[in-house]
Design an enzyme around this catalytic site. Sequence first.
Site, mmCIF file in Angstrom:
data_model
loop_
_atom_site.group_PDB
_atom_site.id
_atom_site.type_symbol
_atom_site.label_atom_id
_atom_site.label_comp_id
_atom_site.label_asym_id
_atom_site.label_seq_id
_atom_site.Cartn_x
_atom_site.Cartn_y
_atom_site.Cartn_z
ATOM 1 N N LEU A 1 0.840 -1.207 0.000
ATOM 2 C CA LEU A 1 0.000 0.000 0.000
ATOM 3 C C LEU A 1 0.875 1.258 0.000
ATOM 4 N N GLY A 2 0.265 2.405 -0.242
ATOM 5 C CA GLY A 2 0.993 3.673 -0.110
ATOM 6 C C GLY A 2 1.172 4.451 -1.399
ATOM 7 N N GLY B 1 -8.657 -2.624 -9.739
ATOM 8 C CA GLY B 1 -10.074 -2.297 -9.610
ATOM 9 C C GLY B 1 -10.596 -1.771 -10.937
ATOM 10 N N SER C 1 -1.051 8.985 -10.593
ATOM 11 C CA SER C 1 -0.402 9.395 -11.837
ATOM 12 C C SER C 1 0.828 8.538 -12.109
ATOM 13 N N VAL D 1 14.533 19.873 -25.809
ATOM 14 C CA VAL D 1 15.115 18.590 -26.217
ATOM 15 C C VAL D 1 14.403 18.105 -27.481
ATOM 16 N N MET E 1 0.004 18.278 -8.225
ATOM 17 C CA MET E 1 0.230 16.842 -7.980
ATOM 18 C C MET E 1 1.085 16.703 -6.730
ATOM 19 N N HIS F 1 0.049 16.027 -0.079
ATOM 20 C CA HIS F 1 -0.825 16.631 0.932
ATOM 21 C C HIS F 1 -2.101 17.184 0.303
ATOM 22 N N HIS G 1 14.775 33.001 19.519
ATOM 23 C CA HIS G 1 16.107 33.335 19.031
ATOM 24 C C HIS G 1 17.104 32.321 19.575
HETATM 25 P P1 FAD Z 1 -0.735 7.773 -6.012
HETATM 26 O O1 FAD Z 1 0.170 8.005 -4.886
HETATM 27 O O2 FAD Z 1 -0.137 7.752 -7.393
HETATM 28 O O3 FAD Z 1 -1.492 6.384 -5.734
HETATM 29 C C1 FAD Z 1 -2.340 5.817 -6.654
HETATM 30 C C2 FAD Z 1 -2.432 4.341 -6.344
HETATM 31 O O4 FAD Z 1 -3.485 3.778 -7.098
HETATM 32 C C3 FAD Z 1 -1.183 3.553 -6.738
HETATM 33 O O5 FAD Z 1 -0.749 2.761 -5.662
HETATM 34 C C4 FAD Z 1 -1.653 2.675 -7.886
HETATM 35 O O6 FAD Z 1 -0.999 1.402 -7.938
HETATM 36 C C5 FAD Z 1 -3.112 2.500 -7.555
HETATM 37 N N1 FAD Z 1 -3.957 2.169 -8.688
HETATM 38 C C6 FAD Z 1 -4.018 2.792 -9.888
HETATM 39 N N2 FAD Z 1 -4.972 2.244 -10.665
HETATM 40 C C7 FAD Z 1 -5.527 1.248 -9.927
HETATM 41 C C8 FAD Z 1 -6.579 0.344 -10.160
HETATM 42 N N3 FAD Z 1 -7.275 0.350 -11.300
HETATM 43 N N4 FAD Z 1 -6.864 -0.548 -9.198
HETATM 44 C C9 FAD Z 1 -6.191 -0.570 -8.032
HETATM 45 N N5 FAD Z 1 -5.208 0.282 -7.750
HETATM 46 C C10 FAD Z 1 -4.879 1.190 -8.681
HETATM 47 N N6 FAD Z 1 4.483 15.063 -3.321
HETATM 48 C C11 FAD Z 1 4.644 15.783 -2.200
HETATM 49 O O7 FAD Z 1 3.678 16.371 -1.714
HETATM 50 N N7 FAD Z 1 5.849 15.882 -1.559
HETATM 51 C C12 FAD Z 1 6.954 15.274 -2.059
HETATM 52 O O8 FAD Z 1 8.035 15.379 -1.470
HETATM 53 C C13 FAD Z 1 6.831 14.520 -3.251
HETATM 54 N N8 FAD Z 1 7.899 13.893 -3.762
HETATM 55 C C14 FAD Z 1 7.751 13.144 -4.889
HETATM 56 C C15 FAD Z 1 8.872 12.539 -5.427
HETATM 57 C C16 FAD Z 1 8.781 11.779 -6.580
HETATM 58 C C17 FAD Z 1 10.006 11.106 -7.144
HETATM 59 C C18 FAD Z 1 7.509 11.613 -7.200
HETATM 60 C C19 FAD Z 1 7.364 10.756 -8.415
HETATM 61 C C20 FAD Z 1 6.386 12.227 -6.685
HETATM 62 C C21 FAD Z 1 6.492 13.012 -5.533
HETATM 63 N N9 FAD Z 1 5.402 13.677 -4.985
HETATM 64 C C22 FAD Z 1 5.555 14.431 -3.862
HETATM 65 C C23 FAD Z 1 4.062 13.600 -5.597
HETATM 66 C C24 FAD Z 1 3.197 12.572 -4.846
HETATM 67 O O9 FAD Z 1 3.843 11.321 -4.875
HETATM 68 C C25 FAD Z 1 1.827 12.478 -5.488
HETATM 69 O O10 FAD Z 1 1.253 13.761 -5.578
HETATM 70 C C26 FAD Z 1 0.914 11.590 -4.668
HETATM 71 O O11 FAD Z 1 1.452 10.295 -4.553
HETATM 72 C C27 FAD Z 1 -0.480 11.510 -5.283
HETATM 73 O O12 FAD Z 1 -1.268 10.699 -4.477
HETATM 74 P P2 FAD Z 1 -2.521 9.909 -5.061
HETATM 75 O O13 FAD Z 1 -3.119 9.191 -3.907
HETATM 76 O O14 FAD Z 1 -3.354 10.799 -5.881
HETATM 77 O O15 FAD Z 1 -1.922 8.833 -6.093
HETATM 78 P P1 NAD Z 2 7.388 19.494 -12.968
HETATM 79 O O1 NAD Z 2 6.156 19.935 -13.624
HETATM 80 O O2 NAD Z 2 7.723 19.977 -11.613
HETATM 81 O O3 NAD Z 2 8.643 19.880 -13.856
HETATM 82 C C1 NAD Z 2 8.757 19.496 -15.196
HETATM 83 C C2 NAD Z 2 9.733 20.440 -15.872
HETATM 84 O O4 NAD Z 2 10.036 19.931 -17.154
HETATM 85 C C3 NAD Z 2 9.176 21.841 -16.051
HETATM 86 O O5 NAD Z 2 10.099 22.775 -15.565
HETATM 87 C C4 NAD Z 2 8.980 21.942 -17.558
HETATM 88 O O6 NAD Z 2 9.142 23.264 -18.054
HETATM 89 C C5 NAD Z 2 10.069 21.013 -18.048
HETATM 90 N N1 NAD Z 2 9.859 20.493 -19.404
HETATM 91 C C6 NAD Z 2 8.695 20.114 -19.960
HETATM 92 N N2 NAD Z 2 8.910 19.701 -21.229
HETATM 93 C C7 NAD Z 2 10.238 19.826 -21.471
HETATM 94 C C8 NAD Z 2 11.079 19.575 -22.598
HETATM 95 N N3 NAD Z 2 10.586 19.118 -23.747
HETATM 96 N N4 NAD Z 2 12.410 19.806 -22.487
HETATM 97 C C9 NAD Z 2 12.913 20.293 -21.317
HETATM 98 N N5 NAD Z 2 12.169 20.561 -20.218
HETATM 99 C C10 NAD Z 2 10.848 20.326 -20.303
HETATM 100 O O7 NAD Z 2 7.352 17.891 -13.045
HETATM 101 P P2 NAD Z 2 8.277 16.813 -12.363
HETATM 102 O O8 NAD Z 2 9.512 17.426 -11.832
HETATM 103 O O9 NAD Z 2 8.375 15.703 -13.347
HETATM 104 O O10 NAD Z 2 7.374 16.349 -11.165
HETATM 105 C C11 NAD Z 2 6.079 15.764 -11.415
HETATM 106 C C12 NAD Z 2 5.122 16.065 -10.312
HETATM 107 O O11 NAD Z 2 5.500 15.415 -9.133
HETATM 108 C C13 NAD Z 2 5.046 17.541 -10.034
HETATM 109 O O12 NAD Z 2 3.742 17.974 -10.317
HETATM 110 C C14 NAD Z 2 5.336 17.699 -8.596
HETATM 111 O O13 NAD Z 2 4.362 18.445 -7.969
HETATM 112 C C15 NAD Z 2 5.369 16.284 -8.026
HETATM 113 N N6 NAD Z 2 6.541 16.200 -7.153
HETATM 114 C C16 NAD Z 2 6.535 16.939 -6.010
HETATM 115 C C17 NAD Z 2 7.652 16.949 -5.195
HETATM 116 C C18 NAD Z 2 7.640 17.779 -3.962
HETATM 117 O O14 NAD Z 2 6.573 18.186 -3.551
HETATM 118 N N7 NAD Z 2 8.775 18.050 -3.344
HETATM 119 C C19 NAD Z 2 8.764 16.219 -5.529
HETATM 120 C C20 NAD Z 2 8.747 15.498 -6.706
HETATM 121 C C21 NAD Z 2 7.616 15.497 -7.516
#
Ligand code: FAD
Ligand code: NAD
Length: 467
Positions: A38-39, A115, A146, A238, A319, A322, A445
Amino acid sequence: MSQFDVTVIGSGPGGYVAAIRCAQLGMKTAIIEKYPVLGGTCLNVGCIPSKALLDSSEHFENAKHNFANHGIIINEPKADLSRMIERKREVVDQTTKGIQFLMDKNKITVFEGVGSFESPTQVKVTKNDGSTETIESKYSIIATGSKPSTLPFITLDKERIITSTEALELKEIPKHLIVIGGGVIGLELGSVYKRLGAEVTVVEFMDKIIPTMDGALSKELNKVLRKQGMKFNLSTGVQSVERNGDTVKVTAKDKKGEEVTFEGDYVLVAVGRKPYTDGLAVEKAGVDLDERGRVKVNEHLQTNVSNIYAIGDVVVGAMLAHKASEEGTLVAELIAGQKPHINYNLIPGVVYTWPEVASVGKTEEQLKAEGVAIKIGNFPMRALGRSRASGDVDGFIKVIADEKTDEILGVHMIGARAADLIAEAVVAMEYRASAEDISRMSHAHPTYAEAMKEAALDATGKRALHF
Ligand code: FAD
Ligand code: NAD
């Protein structure tokens, strides 16, 4: 057929929080997750593992470059990537087990499998072995999250042309990591490997990194990360990515329209994420998607089918984990007949580079575009005693307030522990505090939080005390 009040599809921070809140409110709740753990993204391949590696690599960076300045003499430290990855897995494992515990504690029925809708009130679970079970539910919450997106001309081989998921499981430290996208993932995971010794080149399409945040933050972060050795190619689009053996070549067009090439051993594609609804069979329930593949919802996160809601990354909006969790709570409370509310303007955004970047409310650019008369207070971290004591002197806090009413409209910060400091700004803005309010509150402080008070003083008549 098992019967439930609510069935949540997806167990990320949106889905599992929704399930807990539904159970707390007395509803018979099921959660379906296709993976055995999960998670969701956040706990397995997102927030938690990335922060584990960011912390490990930061300790390494400090041992290598900063300990001596503090009078700590050690032998030349070496990075053991396989141990870092193993530790990351341990952290993920503990965290995901915690979710299983919470499901059991709240008496939520967990189904493992994909599901898919059979009708607006029936969801089929298809297990790994192909067997199926259909459950009946009064309400459903789609929380399927996503997946990483890519560019049409890129073939992700998941070995050297990778997404964040593979970047969290590398077997070696890249010699030269080319990062496509100077957003959150690119900069966080780029920082991990830069600290561990890789050369890191970021290729960003826009004219600044973290383009959606306040311009002052992108500028300062660009400066600090360049000082750390990261290279940036902005306004560079790119055009192709090729792999030849262990070498990858990225070809792009720079702002003058000239072709530039980058050669390395890994390419991290970090150009955003796309909503995920594969296998969900939304059409069988009659649920509409929008033109970007997100589940279409109204302001109550309700789809066009009244007993089906959707939350998190699969719907419109930031995305963020929280944000997904707040939406999970909101939907559970709506189903229970309550009247909850989310102020989307007050969902903070954080980038876990070092220094950290954090933001809430509107940016200077947005407010100017809206024609709002504003005043701005700034305070540099280097002017704080706390920053000098730790050696973390980069960054600033910027408070933007309404010119007439003094209400705080946005707070943008970069500096040590900004990820935690932003909570003060969220509280202040939730209670519609003025900059004057913050400037009159005592801040312990020496703390980094004093920069918030000083920036508020600066916003209200340029009265900062220590600058
Ligand atoms: P998800 O976490 O994507 O969960 C969806 C779940 O649904 C998955 O487990 C999937 O397997 C399941 N699922 C999908 N389809 C089905 C189906 N048909 N049946 C059963 N299960 C299914 N956000 C932050 O706020 N802070 C961060 O520091 C941060 N760091 C990140 C770092 C990275 C590298 C990445 C990739 C993302 C990060 N994010 C961060 C973004 C964050 O992970 C997402 O915004 C968050 O997980 C979204 O939650 P969610 O519940 O919508 O979906
Ligand atoms: P992002 O939207 O933060 O950044 C994508 C970047 O790629 C943008 O700056 C965009 O201009 C650039 N880009 C798009 N097309 C391009 C191209 N053709 N060539 C070069 N650059 C290009 O997306 P991400 O970094 O992939 O993260 C995905 C999501 O995950 C975000 O929405 C973010 O909120 C979430 N996330 C959150 C955290 C956090 O909260 N600390 C950490 C990781 C991911």
